[in-house]
Write an enzyme that holds these catalytic residues in place. Sequence first.
Site, PDB file in Angstrom:
ATOM      1  N   TYR A 159       0.677  -1.050  -0.058  1.00  0.00           N
ATOM      2  CA  TYR A 159       0.008   0.210   0.058  1.00  0.00           C
ATOM      3  C   TYR A 159       0.982   1.325   0.030  1.00  0.00           C
ATOM      4  O   TYR A 159       0.325   2.298  -0.122  1.00  0.00           O
ATOM      5  CB  TYR A 159      -1.132  -0.002   1.223  1.00  0.00           C
ATOM      6  CG  TYR A 159      -2.316  -0.937   1.042  1.00  0.00           C
ATOM      7  CD1 TYR A 159      -1.876  -2.291   1.108  1.00  0.00           C
ATOM      8  CD2 TYR A 159      -3.381  -0.526   0.741  1.00  0.00           C
ATOM      9  CE1 TYR A 159      -2.963  -3.007   0.759  1.00  0.00           C
ATOM     10  CE2 TYR A 159      -4.491  -1.329   0.578  1.00  0.00           C
ATOM     11  CZ  TYR A 159      -4.243  -2.432   0.812  1.00  0.00           C
ATOM     12  OH  TYR A 159      -5.346  -3.444   0.303  1.00  0.00           O
ATOM     13  N   LYS A 229       2.283 -14.556   5.285  1.00  0.00           N
ATOM     14  CA  LYS A 229       2.686 -15.486   4.151  1.00  0.00           C
ATOM     15  C   LYS A 229       4.081 -15.473   4.175  1.00  0.00           C
ATOM     16  O   LYS A 229       4.944 -15.159   3.421  1.00  0.00           O
ATOM     17  CB  LYS A 229       2.261 -14.985   2.946  1.00  0.00           C
ATOM     18  CG  LYS A 229       2.194 -15.929   1.661  1.00  0.00           C
ATOM     19  CD  LYS A 229       1.188 -17.154   1.783  1.00  0.00           C
ATOM     20  CE  LYS A 229       1.517 -18.091   0.930  1.00  0.00           C
ATOM     21  NZ  LYS A 229       0.954 -19.550   0.933  1.00  0.00           N
ATOM     22  N   ASP A 277      -2.949 -18.255   3.779  1.00  0.00           N
ATOM     23  CA  ASP A 277      -4.008 -19.148   3.157  1.00  0.00           C
ATOM     24  C   ASP A 277      -4.678 -20.249   4.023  1.00  0.00           C
ATOM     25  O   ASP A 277      -5.825 -20.374   3.997  1.00  0.00           O
ATOM     26  CB  ASP A 277      -3.273 -19.774   1.922  1.00  0.00           C
ATOM     27  CG  ASP A 277      -1.978 -20.442   2.335  1.00  0.00           C
ATOM     28  OD1 ASP A 277      -1.357 -20.405   3.200  1.00  0.00           O
ATOM     29  OD2 ASP A 277      -1.458 -20.977   1.329  1.00  0.00           O
ATOM     30  N   ASP A 301      -6.825  -6.385   4.456  1.00  0.00           N
ATOM     31  CA  ASP A 301      -7.818  -5.982   3.530  1.00  0.00           C
ATOM     32  C   ASP A 301      -8.736  -7.146   3.175  1.00  0.00           C
ATOM     33  O   ASP A 301     -10.129  -7.303   3.270  1.00  0.00           O
ATOM     34  CB  ASP A 301      -7.360  -5.459   2.227  1.00  0.00           C
ATOM     35  CG  ASP A 301      -8.215  -4.484   1.575  1.00  0.00           C
ATOM     36  OD1 ASP A 301      -9.476  -4.314   1.824  1.00  0.00           O
ATOM     37  OD2 ASP A 301      -7.802  -4.080   0.335  1.00  0.00           O
TER      38      ASP A 301
HETATM   39  O1  LIG Z   1      -9.202   2.797  -0.777  1.00  0.00           O
HETATM   40  C1  LIG Z   1      -9.847   1.856  -1.460  1.00  0.00           C
HETATM   41  O2  LIG Z   1     -10.424   2.412  -2.516  1.00  0.00           O
HETATM   42  C2  LIG Z   1     -10.008   0.284  -0.705  1.00  0.00           C
HETATM   43  C3  LIG Z   1      -9.776   0.648   0.583  1.00  0.00           C
HETATM   44  C4  LIG Z   1     -10.117  -0.790   1.124  1.00  0.00           C
HETATM   45  O3  LIG Z   1     -10.653  -1.766   0.483  1.00  0.00           O
HETATM   46  C5  LIG Z   1     -10.220  -1.032   2.679  1.00  0.00           C
HETATM   47  O4  LIG Z   1      -9.600  -0.062   3.387  1.00  0.00           O
HETATM   48  O5  LIG Z   1     -10.595  -2.060   2.968  1.00  0.00           O
HETATM   49 MG   LIG Z   2     -11.110  -3.443   1.780  1.00  0.00          MG
END
Ligand SMILES: O=C(O)CCC(=O)C(=O)O
Ligand SMILES: [Mg+2]
Length: 412
Positions: A159, A229, A277, A301
């Site tokens: 990210y 992972k 996983d 996420d």
């Molecule tokens: O920033 C985004 O568009 C996605 C963020 C996201 O999926 C989340 O924070 O869970």
């Molecule tokens: Mg998300």
Amino acid sequence: MDNHIKVPQGEKITMQGDVLNVPNNPIVPFVEGDGTGPDIWKASVRVLDAAVEKAYGGQRKISWMEVYAGEKATQVYGENEWLPQGTLDAFDEYLVGIKGPLTTPVGGGIRSINVALRQELDLYACVRPVQYFPGVPSPVKNPEQVDMTIFRENTEDIYAGIEYMAGTEGAQKMRDFLVNEMGVTKIRFPDSSSFGVKPVSREGTERLVRAAIQYALDNGRKSVTLVHKGNIMKFTEGGFRDWGYDLAKREFGGVEIDGGPWLQLPGGIVIKDVIADAFLQQIILRPAEYDVIATLNLNGDYISDALAAQVGGIGIAPGANINYVTGHAIFEATHGTAPKYAGKDVINPSSVILSGEMLLRHLGWTEAADLIIASIGKTIGQKVVTYDFARLMDNPTQVGTTAFGDALIANM
Ligand SMILES: O=C(O)CCC(=O)C(=O)O
Ligand SMILES: [Mg+2]
Ligand SMILES: NC(=O)C1=CN([C@@H]2O[C@H](COP(=O)(O)OP(=O)(O)OC[C@H]3O[C@@H](n4cnc5c(N)ncnc54)[C@H](OP(=O)(O)O)[C@@H]3O)[C@@H](O)[C@H]2O)C=CC1
């Protein structure tokens, strides 16, 4: 701050040492959000205000202050102003805020404003509790066994946005560096590869794992599981695991169980780890074995949406982005903008309402927070639900976003 933001009557929340100082009429900035954001916010703010009014009989009240990000910011501030400095300054100055979802295009275009907010304010812990409300339709047999809180690292990993598109000068430089200077021979198609960089640090890991363990201690939880992972990404995800265990020993007195690597803290909390996983199948087969989860950004996420599905979906999946050192926090749902439902007054507002519930609890306004939890339980128990639950239930009373908010208020 700037003159697009109208500051209401009220006082600032401040941090004194490591304690939040919350006045009775705190100013709290909010971003409405894109897509279904405005539908959801309209219903949510009424529910939050009603809970505070009911709990404190007018002694306490939030002064909401609108700040802008996403599409609305481009309308208020002008083209290309997706995340104005004034908005960042407001969240910085007023410490605690809440936001709706913001659109991020796939492929090209702007990078995520949601991610940018977390990084700019260094909100390193994304905290997403996953709990089951009786009556919510679920695809698993025993959804009541799901009771986890995810601590997702929120500032590092892929990210960081360090990536280079195939064919560009950046990608060619990366390729040349890796091949010529690092002696890398394993890039299968070097000339047509895009490249991304995944920074994961000891410091970033430690502050996230520290927050997860502290939460487990403060809330009487049973275990903290490090999800990674690390068998494949040995120094990033494997580093996260090893640094997490080290921290649990060094700062929390963890001792190895049967020669390790699992640890037990004084008081009994178990620190364990699982490969990502395997974790994703075990949360479906044996959810009761997992409690507090500490994981990296991308894993967190995926895990957030997967776990939300087990307790009814992302219509009821709240969250918070927190820096426990500075006190900054922005509360937000796990879901996105769900654009196909925008303006239709049908979407489930529960995720944002429960994010607001987390905000109230964060302020120490537990009576108001408890009213919201009880009311959601009661309303779902009456089978009064939005479309997402209604389509999976027998004989529901399907209502829209506004009417669901009305039902919550009536049930307080
Ligand atoms: O920033 C985004 O568009 C996605 C963020 C996201 O999926 C989340 O924070 O869970
Ligand atoms: Mg998300
Ligand atoms: N933190 C943030 O602001 C986030 C922003 N995004 C952004 O949102 C945009 C759309 O992303 P997308 O991948 O479609 O994901 P979304 O989370 O917006 O929606 C996916 C699906 O989830 C269900 N859903 C989402 N929210 C609700 C809700 N409140 N109530 C009931 N059901 C809900 C709907 O399912 P169904 O179709 O079955 O009804 C919806 O079609 C993208 O630009 C993405 O980047 C995504 C995630 C987080």
